[in-house]
Design a protein around this motif. Structure first.
Motif, PDB file in Angstrom:
ATOM      1  N   SER A  17     -11.869  11.079   2.107  1.00  0.00           N
ATOM      2  CA  SER A  17     -12.799  10.134   2.213  1.00  0.00           C
ATOM      3  C   SER A  17     -13.270   9.908   0.765  1.00  0.00           C
ATOM      4  CB  SER A  17     -14.131  10.484   3.191  1.00  0.00           C
ATOM      5  OG  SER A  17     -13.718  10.641   4.256  1.00  0.00           O
ATOM      6  N   ALA A  18     -13.350   8.548   0.461  1.00  0.00           N
ATOM      7  CA  ALA A  18     -13.782   8.238  -1.108  1.00  0.00           C
ATOM      8  C   ALA A  18     -15.065   7.378  -1.087  1.00  0.00           C
ATOM      9  CB  ALA A  18     -12.593   7.405  -1.756  1.00  0.00           C
ATOM     10  N   GLN A  19     -15.805   7.358  -1.988  1.00  0.00           N
ATOM     11  CA  GLN A  19     -17.110   6.598  -2.046  1.00  0.00           C
ATOM     12  C   GLN A  19     -16.629   5.110  -2.751  1.00  0.00           C
ATOM     13  OE1 GLN A  19     -19.860   9.055  -4.218  1.00  0.00           O
ATOM     14  NE2 GLN A  19     -20.956   9.183  -2.365  1.00  0.00           N
ATOM     15  N   SER A  20     -15.620   5.298  -3.705  1.00  0.00           N
ATOM     16  CA  SER A  20     -15.345   4.012  -4.285  1.00  0.00           C
ATOM     17  C   SER A  20     -13.651   3.868  -4.727  1.00  0.00           C
ATOM     18  CB  SER A  20     -16.215   3.748  -5.508  1.00  0.00           C
ATOM     19  OG  SER A  20     -15.762   4.848  -6.549  1.00  0.00           O
ATOM     20  N   SER A  24     -10.440   7.149  -4.849  1.00  0.00           N
ATOM     21  CA  SER A  24      -9.538   6.969  -3.751  1.00  0.00           C
ATOM     22  C   SER A  24      -8.141   7.736  -4.042  1.00  0.00           C
ATOM     23  CB  SER A  24      -9.274   5.281  -3.623  1.00  0.00           C
ATOM     24  OG  SER A  24     -10.523   4.716  -3.400  1.00  0.00           O
ATOM     25  N   VAL A  25      -7.315   7.594  -3.187  1.00  0.00           N
ATOM     26  CA  VAL A  25      -5.836   8.082  -3.207  1.00  0.00           C
ATOM     27  C   VAL A  25      -5.127   7.278  -4.064  1.00  0.00           C
ATOM     28  CG1 VAL A  25      -5.955   9.180  -0.793  1.00  0.00           C
ATOM     29  CG2 VAL A  25      -4.928   7.006  -1.197  1.00  0.00           C
ATOM     30  N   THR A  65     -21.249   5.351   8.571  1.00  0.00           N
ATOM     31  CA  THR A  65     -20.224   5.724   7.719  1.00  0.00           C
ATOM     32  C   THR A  65     -19.919   4.845   6.852  1.00  0.00           C
ATOM     33  OG1 THR A  65     -19.025   6.625   9.811  1.00  0.00           O
ATOM     34  CG2 THR A  65     -17.681   6.170   7.887  1.00  0.00           C
ATOM     35  N   GLN A  66     -20.217   5.343   5.627  1.00  0.00           N
ATOM     36  CA  GLN A  66     -20.236   4.555   4.415  1.00  0.00           C
ATOM     37  C   GLN A  66     -19.176   4.976   3.207  1.00  0.00           C
ATOM     38  OE1 GLN A  66     -24.321   4.688   2.628  1.00  0.00           O
ATOM     39  NE2 GLN A  66     -25.375   5.127   4.751  1.00  0.00           N
ATOM     40  N   LEU A  67     -18.235   5.686   3.855  1.00  0.00           N
ATOM     41  CA  LEU A  67     -17.100   5.957   2.858  1.00  0.00           C
ATOM     42  C   LEU A  67     -16.065   5.272   3.280  1.00  0.00           C
ATOM     43  CD1 LEU A  67     -17.794   9.859   3.098  1.00  0.00           C
ATOM     44  CD2 LEU A  67     -18.380   8.600   1.083  1.00  0.00           C
ATOM     45  N   ILE A  68     -15.036   5.263   2.493  1.00  0.00           N
ATOM     46  CA  ILE A  68     -13.668   4.602   2.674  1.00  0.00           C
ATOM     47  C   ILE A  68     -13.005   5.721   3.020  1.00  0.00           C
ATOM     48  CG2 ILE A  68     -11.668   3.302   1.354  1.00  0.00           C
ATOM     49  CD1 ILE A  68     -13.837   2.518  -0.707  1.00  0.00           C
ATOM     50  N   ASN A  69     -12.389   5.747   4.157  1.00  0.00           N
ATOM     51  CA  ASN A  69     -11.476   6.586   4.828  1.00  0.00           C
ATOM     52  C   ASN A  69      -9.847   6.411   4.696  1.00  0.00           C
ATOM     53  OD1 ASN A  69     -13.572   8.471   5.656  1.00  0.00           O
ATOM     54  ND2 ASN A  69     -14.096   6.858   7.081  1.00  0.00           N
ATOM     55  N   PHE A  70      -8.923   7.335   4.498  1.00  0.00           N
ATOM     56  CA  PHE A  70      -7.546   7.145   4.268  1.00  0.00           C
ATOM     57  C   PHE A  70      -6.800   8.197   5.267  1.00  0.00           C
ATOM     58  CE2 PHE A  70      -9.309   6.054   0.183  1.00  0.00           C
ATOM     59  CZ  PHE A  70      -8.790   5.028  -0.153  1.00  0.00           C
ATOM     60  N   PHE A  71      -5.878   7.448   5.900  1.00  0.00           N
ATOM     61  CA  PHE A  71      -5.016   8.087   6.829  1.00  0.00           C
ATOM     62  C   PHE A  71      -3.503   7.954   6.437  1.00  0.00           C
ATOM     63  CE2 PHE A  71      -8.699   6.713   9.028  1.00  0.00           C
ATOM     64  CZ  PHE A  71      -9.253   7.763   9.638  1.00  0.00           C
ATOM     65  N   TYR A  85      -0.488   3.800   4.156  1.00  0.00           N
ATOM     66  CA  TYR A  85      -1.944   4.382   4.491  1.00  0.00           C
ATOM     67  C   TYR A  85      -2.463   3.423   5.483  1.00  0.00           C
ATOM     68  CZ  TYR A  85      -1.742   7.950   0.654  1.00  0.00           C
ATOM     69  OH  TYR A  85      -1.116   8.963   0.070  1.00  0.00           O
ATOM     70  N   PHE A  86      -3.415   3.884   6.522  1.00  0.00           N
ATOM     71  CA  PHE A  86      -4.404   3.241   6.986  1.00  0.00           C
ATOM     72  C   PHE A  86      -5.787   3.498   6.334  1.00  0.00           C
ATOM     73  CE2 PHE A  86      -2.759   2.659  11.837  1.00  0.00           C
ATOM     74  CZ  PHE A  86      -1.686   1.716  11.360  1.00  0.00           C
ATOM     75  N   VAL A  87      -6.438   2.524   6.160  1.00  0.00           N
ATOM     76  CA  VAL A  87      -7.696   2.589   5.253  1.00  0.00           C
ATOM     77  C   VAL A  87      -8.660   1.817   6.293  1.00  0.00           C
ATOM     78  CG1 VAL A  87      -8.985   2.166   3.157  1.00  0.00           C
ATOM     79  CG2 VAL A  87      -6.399   2.422   3.238  1.00  0.00           C
TER      80      VAL A  87
END
Length: 208
Positions: A17-20, A24-25, A65-71, A85-87
């Motif tokens: 998870s990233a805030q900005s 991020s990845v 959920t306030q984060l950017i989630n990467f899969f 990646y799904f974001v």
């Protein structure tokens, strides 16, 4: 029996998870970004597409959920693998947070949407029961005006099983280029997979 000629997800793992955009990845893969109102069913949609029950966690509190989630996602089609990646972006419209928090959050999201090079496909999820909300229309307008030539916007209507046949027909006439998804009946996922692989990787599919 599963048709092996259809693309399918063979790997789906939560990465971080990233805030900005800053934490991020890396941008080594194309990204499919999921956007939508807080109660539209983003988590359920990601779980349906990946055929995982709890890959994306849905919150009982809309907008929490306030984060950017990467899969980390890998498709298999005709013995060839396609990584991307799904974001999952935070839901918009219902977050009960302070004004200052909301401003920082929106600034981070806008920066991500506008400046993230890896984004190839924006998936805008809309609730089939409420297809024309003002906030959805504003988001669509914003994306259409800011999208790059190498990006595409795809509208997906969730909860289509909540409509009767007449309502579905009307919606399909109004949004002919959209995909209609039912988590209950597990329908529509195949069309989404094909859209992702055809647009990002140039794969060709017939209409069957």
């Amino acid at each position: 029996m599963e048709n092996k000629e259809n693309p399918r997800v063979v790997k789906a793992e939560f990465v971080k998870s990233a805030q900005s955009i800053k934490d991020s990845v890396d941008e080594s893969r194309s990204e499919v970004v999921f956007m939508g109102r807080s109660n539209v069913g983003k988590s359920s949609t990601i779980n349906l597409l990946t055929n995982r029950k709890n890959l994306a966690k849905s919150s009982a509190t809309p907008g929490k959920t306030q984060l950017i989630n990467f899969f980390d996602i890998e498709y298999l089609y005709k013995d060839k693998r396609y990584p991307l990646y799904f974001v999952d972006l935070p839901g918009f419209g219902y977050a009960k947070v302070s004004k200052s928090t909301k401003e920082i959050w929106q600034k981070n999201l806008l920066e991500y949407i506008k400046n993230r090079v890896a984004i190839r496909l924006f998936i805008h999820l809309r609730d089939a029961r409420h297809p024309n909300t003002e906030i959805d229309n504003r988001v669509e307008e914003f994306l259409k005006n800011s999208i790059r030539p190498d990006q595409k916007l795809l509208t997906i209507f969730t909860k289509i099983d909540k409509l009767n046949q007449k309502e579905r027909s009307k919606l399909k006439k109004e949004y002919p280029n959209s995909i209609f998804l039912s988590n209950l009946k597990k329908s529509g996922a195949k069309e989404v997979h094909k859209e992702i692989l055809s647009y990002i990787f140039g794969e060709e599919f017939d209409n069957a």
